[in-house]
Design an enzyme around this catalytic site. Structure first.
Site, PDB file in Angstrom:
ATOM      1  N   ASP A  92       0.854  -1.191   0.000  1.00  0.00           N
ATOM      2  CA  ASP A  92       0.000   0.000   0.000  1.00  0.00           C
ATOM      3  C   ASP A  92       0.886   1.236   0.000  1.00  0.00           C
ATOM      4  OD1 ASP A  92       0.674  -0.534   2.820  1.00  0.00           O
ATOM      5  OD2 ASP A  92      -0.641   1.167   3.253  1.00  0.00           O
ATOM      6  N   GLU A 156      -0.036  -0.576   5.793  1.00  0.00           N
ATOM      7  CA  GLU A 156       0.965   0.031   6.667  1.00  0.00           C
ATOM      8  C   GLU A 156       0.833   1.546   6.700  1.00  0.00           C
ATOM      9  OE1 GLU A 156       4.582   1.928   8.019  1.00  0.00           O
ATOM     10  OE2 GLU A 156       3.783   2.028   5.980  1.00  0.00           O
TER      11      GLU A 156
END
Length: 450
Positions: A92, A156
Site C-alpha cells: 500500500d 501500513e
C-alpha cells in the site's frame, strides 16, 4: 560494489527488477476506498501472489486482515536445519497528493536523471523487489541457505493495524529467527545504514462545532462563534513559540546520542526555503528521532475558490503525533486528546476520534544478525562501514513482532534515502541503491544461513 559472481547476478537481474517495479507501481494501491477503489489494492495483492508462486513459494495466501485489507504471505523452504528469516515489505502507498505537481504520472514508473520515479518506488514496493532480487540471485548460486517467509502488508501507510491484529491471532505464521524489515533506508545514498529506532504514532481526527449552521458573516460575524477560528486556535496550541511540539503532559526534551544530522544537510534534504527557520531546539537528530512531533495533516473547511462570506459552523482536522521510543503511544493518544479538548475556546464543542496508532520501536543492534548485516553491507558498498541511525517514521508492526517473537532479531533496512522524497510528490528510487541493497540482502541471508 563487489564484483563477486553473486554481485554480477544481482546486476544482471536489474532489468527484471525495473520491469516488475513498473508493474507494481501501476496499481493505485492507496488503502483508502474514499480516495481510490479497493480493487486497486486487491489487484496489487494478487500480482504479488502470482509472483511469489512463480518464484516457487509455497503456502502462498491472501490474508484477510481485521481492518478490511489484505496482506500476502509465502514460504520458501531451505535446508531442514536452517534458521528462518522473515522478509517484510508493504504494497500500500500514500496518495499521490497533487498529481499535477508531479513531473511524470505518479503511477507510471518513469526514468529521469538516473532515478526511477513513481509512487511507492521506494516506499515500499521497491522493498519487495529488493527482497525478490536477493532471493533470485541466491538461487543461481547454490540455493537459499535459510527458510524464508515473506509477508507483504496492505495497510501500513494507514496505520489501521490489520496485520498486527492478524499476527496476534495467528502467532505461528510469522515466527522467525531473524526479521528483515525492508521499509526504512540509508541515511544518505551510498552510505549503508540500519535503523535503530522508529517513532510511534497516533492519528486523530478532531471535529469542532459551534453553530447549528453557517451564518452570514456580515450579519452575525463579530459575535457568532466561528468553528474554523476555534479549530485554528486549538491547533496553534500544539506548538510553542519556537515551533516545538507542546502536548500537555508529554515529555519533549530527550536527546539523540548516535549518528548526527548536520543542520545544513537537513535544510537541503528538506528543501527548506531560504530565510525560513527550523522548528524546535536541540540538534536536528534530537528533534526528528528522539522527541515527539505533531503535524496537522489536513483541514476540512471551505476552499478559497468558491468561499462565501460565512461564519463557519463546523470544521475538522487530521492530526498526527509521532512519539519516540520510551513513550507509550496509547498514553500519548490520551494526552493529545485531552489537550485538544481543553484548548477549545469559547466553549466550542470538540469531538476527537482515533484513526490510527502504533508503538515506537528500538532494535537490539548488538545481536549477531547485525554483525552479519554489517559485513553484508560492507561488501555491497565497497568497504563503507554500516552506520546506525534513527528514523522519524513509524512501522507499527515492529513492536508486535518483537512482542510475539522476543528471541527474534529484527533488522531495518530499505531504499528510502533523502532524495527518494517518500510521501511527497516525485517520489523516486535510486536504481544503484536498489542493486546494492539487493546484494546486501543476499549477502546477509547467505551469511546468516551459515
Amino acid at each position: 560494489m563487489s564484483d563477486s559472481p553473486l554481485a554480477q547476478t544481482v546486476a544482471a537481474l536489474q532489468p527484471r527488477a525495473r520491469t516488475e517495479l513498473a508493474e507494481l507501481v501501476a496499481f493505485k494501491s492507496v488503502a483508502d476506498p474514499a480516495q481510490f477503489p479497493k480493487s486497486e489494492c486487491e489487484a496489487a495483492a494478487n500480482w504479488i501472489v502470482d509472483t511469489l508462486r512463480a518464484d516457487g513459494f509455497q503456502d502462498v495466501a491472501l490474508l484477510d486482515t481485521p481492518d478490511g485489507t489484505q496482506s500476502v504471505y509465502g514460504f520458501l523452504p531451505g535446508p531442514a536445519d536452517a534458521p528462518t528469516v522473515l522478509l517484510y515489505a508493504h504494497y500500500d502507498v500514500q496518495p499521490p497528493l497533487d498529481e499535477a505537481a508531479w513531473d511524470s504520472p505518479p503511477f507510471e514508473l518513469t526514468e529521469r536523471d538516473g532515478r526511477w520515479y513513481g509512487r511507492g518506488a521506494a516506499d515500499c514496493k521497491g522493498g519487495l523487489i529488493m527482497h525478490l532480487t536477493a532471493l533470485r540471485a541466491l538461487k543461481e548460486h547454490g540455493g537459499i541457505p535459510v527458510n524464508v517467509k515473506v509477508i507483504v502488508e496492505g495497510s501500513e501507510e494507514q496505520g489501521t493495524g490489520g496485520l498486527e491484529r492478524y499476527a496476534e491471532a495467528h502467532p505461528e505464521l510469522l515466527a522467525a529467527d531473524a526479521i528483515v524489515i525492508g521499509d526504512t533506508g540509508n541515511f544518505r545514498a551510498g552510505l549503508p545504514t540500519v535503523t535503530a529506532t522508529l517513532r510511534g504514532m497516533t492519528l486523530l481526527r478532531v471535529q469542532v462545532d459551534t453553530l447549528a449552521g453557517n451564518l452570514h458573516s456580515g450579519q452575525f460575524g463579530g459575535a457568532a462563534p466561528d468553528a474554523l477560528a476555534a479549530l485554528i486556535r486549538i491547533l496553534d496550541s500544539l506548538r510553542a513559540e519556537d515551533g516545538s511540539t507542546t502536548v500537555t503532559g508529554l515529555a519533549a526534551d530527550a536527546t539523540w546520542d548516535g549518528l548526527q544530522y548536520p543542520e545544513d544537510d537537513f535544510r537541503k534534504d528538506a528543501k527548506v526555503l531560504d530565510g525560513v527557520g527550523l522548528l524546535g531546539t536541540g540538534t536536528v537528530a534530537d528533534r526528528i528521532w528522539a522527541r515527539p512531533a505533531v503535524t496537522v495533516l489536513g483541514i476540512d473547511c471551505p476552499p478559497v475558490v468558491g468561499a462565501t462570506p460565512s461564519v463557519q459552523a463546523g470544521a475538522r482536522a487530521l492530526v498526527s503525533l509521532r512519539v519516540p521510543p520510551g513513550t507509550d503511544a496509547a498514553e500519548a493518544t490520551k494526552l493529545l486528546t485531552a489537550h485538544l479538548e481543553s484548548a477549545a475556546p469559547w466553549g466550542a464543542r470538540v469531538a476527537v476520534e482515533q484513526v490510527g496508532q502504533g508503538q515506537a520501536f528500538r532494535a537490539d543492534t548488538s545481536s549477531p544478525a547485525y554483525t552479519s548485516m554489517a559485513a553484508a553491507l560492507r561488501d555491497a558498498y565497497d568497504g563503507e562501514e554500516m552506520q546506525t541511525s534513527g528514523m522519524g517514521g513509524s512501522i507499527p508492526l515492529c513492536n508486535t513482532l518483537a512482542r510475539l517473537y522476543p528471541e527474534a532479531e529484527i533488522l531495518l533496512i530499505g531504499l528510502s534515502e533523502p532524495e527518494a522524497q517518500i510521501h511527497a510528490v516525485n517520489e523516486s528510487v535510486c536504481p544503484r541503491e536498489l542493486e546494492r541493497m539487493s546484494l546486501a540482502t543476499a549477502n546477509f541471508l547467505r551469511s546468516y544461513g551459515s
